[in-house]
Design an enzyme around this catalytic site. Structure first.
Site, short mmCIF file in Angstrom:
data_model
loop_
_atom_site.label_atom_id
_atom_site.label_comp_id
_atom_site.label_asym_id
_atom_site.label_seq_id
_atom_site.Cartn_x
_atom_site.Cartn_y
_atom_site.Cartn_z
N LYS A 1 0.94 -1.11 -0.03
CA LYS A 1 -0.22 -0.10 0.09
C LYS A 1 0.71 1.11 -0.15
O LYS A 1 1.45 1.70 0.95
CB LYS A 1 -0.60 0.00 1.13
CG LYS A 1 -1.99 1.26 1.29
CD LYS A 1 -2.33 1.67 2.33
CE LYS A 1 -1.63 2.97 2.92
NZ LYS A 1 -2.07 4.19 2.08
N GLU B 1 10.66 2.24 10.37
CA GLU B 1 11.39 3.18 9.71
C GLU B 1 10.68 4.76 9.92
O GLU B 1 9.98 5.04 9.31
CB GLU B 1 12.07 3.03 8.35
CG GLU B 1 12.61 1.99 8.19
CD GLU B 1 14.08 1.66 8.67
OE1 GLU B 1 14.62 3.05 9.20
OE2 GLU B 1 14.36 0.77 8.82
N CYS C 1 13.08 12.14 5.98
CA CYS C 1 13.16 11.47 7.37
C CYS C 1 14.44 12.17 7.88
O CYS C 1 14.79 12.17 8.93
CB CYS C 1 12.89 10.10 7.44
SG CYS C 1 13.94 9.23 6.07
N GLU D 1 9.26 16.69 15.21
CA GLU D 1 9.65 16.50 13.70
C GLU D 1 8.62 17.45 13.06
O GLU D 1 7.31 17.28 13.33
CB GLU D 1 9.36 15.16 13.18
CG GLU D 1 9.85 15.26 11.77
CD GLU D 1 9.70 13.43 11.13
OE1 GLU D 1 8.66 13.07 11.67
OE2 GLU D 1 10.65 12.95 10.67
#
Ligand code: NAP
Length: 490
Positions: free
Chosen positions: A173, A248, A282, A380
């Site tokens: 997906k 991750e 990231c 973040e």
């Protein structure tokens, strides 16, 4: 405008609910595609198809599986420019970065194909005579792959290729913001000869489609790249069925600049590390920790250079910074700019949403006078926002670097070898660069982070195969009698 279906059991097939969702260009807000939205039944069909395909695919010799991947790699190479343009039109990253994204997919495909003639186990002596010991790698089974939007083909390829060469069958997906490159990747692998049912593509909302993958009892492992919040949910949910999970997740990556650093090189590194991909990596450098003696000059020069960056549609080769992915992300970044100001940091440059450009554009932002406890220094943001933080010496800089919950990438600019080695030893991160920014991984080295960035697994490199295989230990006893291990022999 094109409409795209799901790919289940080797066929492009409409969603059983008939529902669709739309895909927009973030630079122009133009509607570019309509996609079929998978229902839970569609996910189940995809899983069933992967399960049916598993026996034959897992028994296909790995070097033969590799021939399909080699062919796919060549097709990716031939279509590199077209795919890069498609990516910039869907995700927004500037063309040269989109080309890099496709190149990563090409590289990992070749690399994984090469593994078809390795997939190494080990042999080791037995503690008994006439006994032979070894390990072999076995596929896990039906594996679910869920990917984010910021690397629309590289991240899917990072998962799909090692998973395929290892003999697994897949339900995949992609992110709802960037399904087009995944569709092209599936087409390429199919044309390259991947048998029916080995790779199934389902699209649609994370919580429903992704959730259905994670909860499906036939899925034996889930490989996920995305946010910490989703990763935590997946880990908890997968634990119910003891599924293997690799995560991750996010980062809050620091660049440390020591007063002995080459300042020009450090500024080049910060500009690329922080504002490349509009800060939506990231591994993006969102904290720049500068030794106090050089901070005023560093800040002045960084402001001057940031002002020169050109913002606009990534299809324009002169543009440095493209749009952010969607309006939700744009508003999130704008909210963090306000939070930074309220916390007492000084916005010394940028941070305004750009109008009248039609897309989701925001100026790169620099905050000075940031302290490590501020939210802009800990959370973040996933946008072009840099916090400049002062440090007295290396120990303090490393303490600041380690003061966040994430631990993905990190960097230090210094000419002093002792500083460099201390940084390698003490920074809590999966990756440390010396005299290079926090971004720019190479596919033949392990990639991943510590602390809340993941759960200890690593993608790419030699570890990519570990992610998608089970180890079986095998003992051959050819002594012709019962021999007992772990027994003290006189
Ligand atoms: P996200 O919201 O967690 O989404 C990632 C993927 O998960 C998308 O396909 C999403 O589907 C799906 N998803 C959402 N909720 C789900 C659920 N409950 N169950 C299963 N799947 C679900 O993350 P994102 O905003 O796309 O990506 C940005 C994040 O990814 C950042 O935190 C970034 O640091 C991280 N990232 C990490 C790495 C790494 O290697 N460490 C690399 C790239 C990005 P929808 O698209 O339909 O929502």
């Amino acid at each position: 405008m094109q409409e795209y279906k799901l790919f289940i059991d080797g066929e492009w097939t409409g969603s059983s609910s008939g529902e669709t969702f739309d895909d927009f260009n973030p630079a122009t807000l133009e509607l570019i595609a309509r996609l079929h939205k998978a229902s839970k039944d569609d996910v189940q069909r995809a899983v069933d198809s992967a399960e049916d395909a598993f026996e034959a695919w897992s028994r296909t010799p790995a070097p033969r599986r590799a021939t399909i991947l080699f062919r796919a790699a060549r097709m990716l190479e031939e279509r590199k420019e077209e795919l890069a343009r498609l990516m910039t039109g869907e995700m927004g990253k500037v063309l040269k970065e989109a080309r890099g994204d496709v190149q990563e997919a090409i590289d990992i495909t070749y690399y994984a194909a090469g593994e078809g003639r390795r997939l190494l186990g080990e042999t080791t002596p037995s503690e008994l005579p006439d006994k032979f010991c070894l390990t072999v790698r076995r596929p896990i089974g039906v594996v679910g792959l869920i990917t984010p939007w910021n690397f629309p083909i590289a991240i899917p390829a990072w998962k799909i290729m090692p998973a395929l060469i290892s003999g697994n069958t897949l339900v995949f997906k992609p992110a709802s913001d960037t399904p087009l490159l995944s569709i092209e990747l599936v087409k390429i692998l199919t044309e390259a000869g991947l048998p029916r049912g080995v790779l199934n593509l389902v699209m649609g909302e994370g919580s429903t489609v992704g959730g259905a993958i994670v909860k499906n009892k036939k899925i034996r492992a889930v490989s996920f790249t995305g946010s910490l919040e989703t990763g935590k949910w997946i880990l908890g949910e997968a634990a119910r069925d003891m599924k293997r999970v690799s995560l991750e997740l996010g980062g809050k990556n620091p660049i440390i600049v020591m007063d002995d650093a080459d300042m020009g090189m450090a500024i080049d590194g910060v500009l690329w590390g922080a504002f490349g991909t509009t800060g939506q990596r990231c591994t993006a450098a969102s904290r720049v920790i500068v030794q106090e003696k050089i901070l005023p000059l560093f800040q002045k020069r960084l402001i001057e250079r940031t002002k020169l960056l050109k913002i606009g549609n990534g299809l324009d080769e002169n543009v440095d910074i493209g749009p952010v992915i969607n309006n939700t992300q744009l508003q999130k970044i704008a909210r963090y700019i306000e939070i930074g100001k309220e916390e007492g940091a000084k916005l010394v440059l940028g941070g305004r949403i750009i109008k009248p450009l039609p897309g989701h554009f925001i100026e790169p932002a620099l905050f000075s006078d940031v302290t490590p406890d501020m939210r802009i220094a800990r959370e973040e943001i996933f946008g072009p926002v840099v916090s400049l933080i002062r440090a007295g010496d290396l120990d303090e800089a490393i303490k600041i670097a380690n003061s966040v919950e994430y631990g993905l990438s990190s960097s230090i600019y210094t000419k002093n070898i002792t500083n460099a080695f201390k940084a390698v030893e003490k920074i809590e991160a999966g990756i440390t660069y010396i005299n290079a920014p926090t971004i720019g991984s190479e596919i033949h080295l392990p990639f991943g982070g510590v602390k809340s960035t993941g759960n200890g697994t690593r993608e790419a490199g030699t570890t990519a195969i570990e992610e998608f295989t089970e180890l079986k230990t095998v003992y051959f006893d050819y002594s012709g009698k019962l021999q007992k291990a772990q027994i003290d022999v006189e």
